[in-house]
Design a protein around this motif. Structure first.
Motif, short mmCIF file in Angstrom:
data_model
loop_
_atom_site.label_atom_id
_atom_site.label_comp_id
_atom_site.label_asym_id
_atom_site.label_seq_id
_atom_site.Cartn_x
_atom_site.Cartn_y
_atom_site.Cartn_z
N GLU A 263 -10.21 9.17 -26.07
CA GLU A 263 -10.66 10.54 -25.84
C GLU A 263 -10.17 11.51 -26.87
OE1 GLU A 263 -12.31 11.42 -23.43
OE2 GLU A 263 -11.99 10.05 -21.62
N TYR A 264 -10.92 12.69 -27.04
CA TYR A 264 -10.47 13.67 -28.11
C TYR A 264 -10.26 15.01 -27.32
CZ TYR A 264 -12.69 10.75 -31.52
OH TYR A 264 -12.97 9.63 -32.55
N LEU A 265 -9.52 15.88 -27.81
CA LEU A 265 -8.91 17.19 -27.43
C LEU A 265 -10.26 18.12 -27.19
CD1 LEU A 265 -5.99 17.93 -29.53
CD2 LEU A 265 -5.93 17.19 -27.00
N ASP A 266 -11.36 17.95 -27.91
CA ASP A 266 -12.61 18.85 -27.73
C ASP A 266 -13.52 18.64 -26.66
OD1 ASP A 266 -13.47 16.67 -28.96
OD2 ASP A 266 -14.30 17.90 -30.77
N LYS A 272 -14.61 9.23 -20.37
CA LYS A 272 -14.69 10.50 -19.43
C LYS A 272 -14.99 11.79 -19.89
CE LYS A 272 -11.58 8.32 -15.97
NZ LYS A 272 -10.76 8.42 -14.97
N GLY A 273 -14.69 11.99 -21.08
CA GLY A 273 -14.99 13.23 -21.84
C GLY A 273 -13.72 14.17 -21.69
N LEU A 274 -12.71 13.66 -21.47
CA LEU A 274 -11.44 14.53 -20.95
C LEU A 274 -11.14 15.47 -22.19
CD1 LEU A 274 -9.04 12.12 -19.26
CD2 LEU A 274 -10.89 13.65 -18.40
N LYS A 275 -10.33 16.55 -22.11
CA LYS A 275 -10.23 17.40 -23.13
C LYS A 275 -8.65 18.21 -22.95
CE LYS A 275 -13.64 20.25 -22.81
NZ LYS A 275 -14.57 21.45 -23.17
N GLY A 276 -8.26 18.44 -24.05
CA GLY A 276 -6.98 19.44 -24.12
C GLY A 276 -5.84 19.03 -23.21
N TYR A 318 -10.87 16.10 -38.56
CA TYR A 318 -10.48 15.78 -37.02
C TYR A 318 -9.71 16.81 -36.24
CZ TYR A 318 -12.36 11.04 -37.03
OH TYR A 318 -13.11 9.96 -37.35
N LYS A 319 -9.77 18.09 -36.77
CA LYS A 319 -8.71 19.13 -36.33
C LYS A 319 -9.05 19.52 -35.05
CE LYS A 319 -7.90 20.83 -41.25
NZ LYS A 319 -8.15 22.01 -42.12
N SER A 320 -10.16 19.49 -34.74
CA SER A 320 -10.58 19.83 -32.96
C SER A 320 -10.44 18.71 -32.08
CB SER A 320 -11.96 20.62 -33.19
OG SER A 320 -12.96 19.60 -33.44
N LYS A 321 -10.39 17.61 -32.88
CA LYS A 321 -10.41 16.33 -31.95
C LYS A 321 -8.91 15.69 -31.73
CE LYS A 321 -14.85 14.95 -33.75
NZ LYS A 321 -15.59 15.06 -32.37
N LEU A 322 -8.14 15.78 -32.59
CA LEU A 322 -6.87 15.15 -32.66
C LEU A 322 -5.63 16.15 -32.61
CD1 LEU A 322 -7.35 12.15 -34.78
CD2 LEU A 322 -7.45 11.96 -32.37
N ASN A 323 -4.54 15.85 -32.23
CA ASN A 323 -3.29 16.72 -32.16
C ASN A 323 -2.75 16.99 -33.47
OD1 ASN A 323 -0.71 17.39 -32.09
ND2 ASN A 323 -0.51 16.86 -29.96
N PRO A 324 -2.91 17.96 -34.16
CA PRO A 324 -2.70 18.28 -35.53
C PRO A 324 -1.01 17.92 -35.90
CG PRO A 324 -3.03 20.23 -34.41
CD PRO A 324 -3.20 19.15 -33.28
#
Length: 420
Positions: A263-266, A272-276, A318-324
C-alpha cells in the motif's frame, strides 16, 4: 588511445598514473595501479629491479610523456637511501596491516554468511510447520527475531554485509529475511522500543509467504503476465495472512503490515488502496523496505537496479507514496553507496561495495578490481584509511566484461548484519 603504454622506468614523473607489471605481493605498494605522488615512490620502483612499466596518459596529471629519459624533470632529485629504506619499511608494515584487516573482514563475511544461511534454513523450517504445528512455527520465528534484536541492540559496532545470491527455491526466503533485517535496523535507528523492533521484524519475516501459494509457472513466467495473473499475484499479501490463521500466538499488531506492505500513502497501492492515516507506522515502514528490496532485485514488472540507483528512485520518485522520514532514515542507515553498489574511485580503479559499518556509512569497505591479483584474493580496502574517494556509481552494464567477471556483482541483493 592505448591506455596502457609500456615505457622505461627512467621516464616516470610525479603525476603519472601507472600499472605495475609484477605480482601484488612482490612490491610494497598497497595497489598495483596508482598515481605517483612523490619522487621517493619513483625511487622505490627503481629499487624493485623493474625495467619497464605501464603508463596511462588519460588518468595522469601530465599529458603524453616525452619518451626521452632526460625529460624526467625530477631526475636530479636525490632521495637519501636511508630515508628510502625507512619509507619502504613503513609501507610494507602498513600493507601487512591492511592484509591482516582484509583477512579479518573475509572471516567476518564468511561467519555472517554462515549465520545468514542458518537463518534461511530456520525460516524454511518454520514455514513448513505453519500447517501442522503453527504454534511451533511462530515460536521458532520469534526466537530467531529475538536473537537478531539482541545483536542489533547490544552492539554499537555493527556491519552490514553483502550476501551471496539466493538459490532459485530460496528467493522468497531471502527477500523476507532481507526485509525483516532492514526493517529492524530502521526501527532501531528511529528509536522504537525493543518490542516494536521485534514486532516489525516478525511481521516482515512472514509478509511474502503468500507467494508460496502462487503457481510457480506464474512466478517464473518470462512473458508479461495476463491481467488475471497480475490480479492473482496482487492477492499474495492476503494469502500471507491466511497462512497465519491457525497461529494463535502470532501478534495481532503485526498482521496489518503483512496485508499492507504494497500500500502507498497516496492510495495507489494494493490490495485495498488504503492511504495516509489508514496505514499504521509498521505498514509505512515495511512498504519502504519492501519497495527498496524489489527495486534492487527486480519484479515481474521491472528490471533489477543497483542499490545506489534504487535509493535515488525512492528519494525522487516516491515522495507521495512512501513516508519521507523513513526513506531519509534508510539512506542515513545504509549509506549513499550500500553494499552491492558498483563504483569508480578517484584512483581510477573499479570496485564493489562489500560492507558498510553502520557507524561510518561514508566509508564502506570496497573490493577492488586488480587484474594482477586472483579474484579470490581481491584487495578489500576501507575508504576511511585511504586517500581516495568514490567518484561515481555504475550500472553493471557499464563495466568492461573482464571487470564484471572479476567483481561478480550479485544477481540478488541480500544483506546480513555482523560484528565489525
Amino acid at each position: 588511445m592505448n591506455k596502457n603504454i609500456k615505457i622505461s622506468i627512467n621516464q616516470l614523473q610525479v603525476g603519472h598514473f601507472i600499472r605495475l607489471p609484477i605480482s601484488w605481493k612482490d612490491h610494497p605498494f598497497l595497489f598495483s595501479n596508482f598515481k605517483l605522488k612523490s619522487q621517493s615512490q619513483i625511487e622505490l620502483l627503481k629499487s624493485l629491479n623493474i625495467n619497464d612499466i605501464y603508463y596511462d596518459a588519460e588518468r595522469s596529471d601530465l599529458g603524453l610523456i616525452d619518451l626521452k629519459p632526460s625529460a624526467n624533470k625530477n631526475a636530479s632529485t636525490v632521495v637519501d637511501p636511508e630515508e628510502l629504506k625507512q619509507i619502504k619499511a613503513k609501507m610494507e608494515s602498513y600493507k601487512q596491516i591492511q592484509i591482516d584487516a582484509q583477512k579479518k573482514l573475509r572471516r567476518n563475511l564468511k561467519k555472517t554468511e554462515q549465520q545468514f544461511e542458518r537463518s534461511i534454513a530456520m525460516m524454511r523450517s518454520s514455514v513448513s510447520k505453519l500447517g501442522s504445528r503453527p504454534l511451533n512455527s511462530v515460536s521458532d520465528a520469534k526466537e530467531m527475531i529475538t536473537d537478531m534484536t539482541n545483536m542489533l541492540l547490544s552492539s554499537d559496532d555493527l556491519v552490514l554485509h553483502l550476501m551471496t545470491d539466493a538459490k532459485p527455491n530460496d528467493v522468497i526466503f531471502h527477500h523476507s529475511l532481507n526485509v525483516s533485517t532492514m526493517c529492524m535496523m530502521l526501527a532501531k535507528n528511529l528509536n522504537w522500543p525493543r518490542d516494536e523492533v521485534e514486532l516489525i521484524g516478525l511481521g516482515a519475516l512472514f509478509h511474502d509467504l503468500g507467494k508460496l501459494k502462487i503457481p510457480s509457472n506464474i512466478l517464473s513466467k518470462q512473458l508479461p503476465l495476463t491481467t488475471p495473473e497480475k490480479n492473482l499475484l496482487k492477492q499474495h499479501s492476503l494469502m500471507s495472512l491466511n497462512f497465519l490463521k491457525l497461529a494463535d500466538s502470532f501478534p495481532e499488531q503485526a498482521k496489518p503490515m503483512i496485508t499492507n506492505h504494497h500500500e502507498y500513502l497516496d492510495g495507489s497501492g494494493y490490495p485495498k488502496g488504503l492511504k495516509g492515516d489508514q496505514l499504521d507506522k509498521y505498514s509505512q515502514l515495511i512498504s519502504v523496505i519492501n519497495e527498496y528490496d524489489n527495486l534492487c532485485n527486480g519484479t515481474k514488472l521491472s528490471k533489477p537496479k543497483t542499490p545506489y540507483a534504487s535509493l535515488g528512485l525512492l528519494y525522487k520518485n516516491y515522495k507521495s507514496k512512501l513516508n519521507p522520514e523513513y526513506v531519509g532514515k534508510l539512506i542515513k542507515t545504509i549509506g549513499v553507496y550500500p553494499p552491492g553498489s558498483l563504483i569508480e574511485l578517484s584512483s581510477g580503479q573499479f570496485g564493489m561495495v562489500m560492507s558498510v559499518n553502520l557507524n561510518k556509512i561514508l566509508f564502506p569497505q570496497i573490493m577492488l578490481y586488480d587484474p594482477i591479483v586472483p579474484k579470490e584474493q581481491a584487495p578489500i580496502i576501507d575508504l576511511e584509511k585511504e586517500d581516495i574517494s568514490i567518484v561515481r556509481c555504475l550500472p553493471a552494464s557499464a563495466l568492461p566484461e573482464k571487470i564484471f567477471k572479476y567483481l561478480s556483482p550479485r544477481e540478488n541483493i541480500s544483506y546480513a548484519i555482523g560484528n565489525a
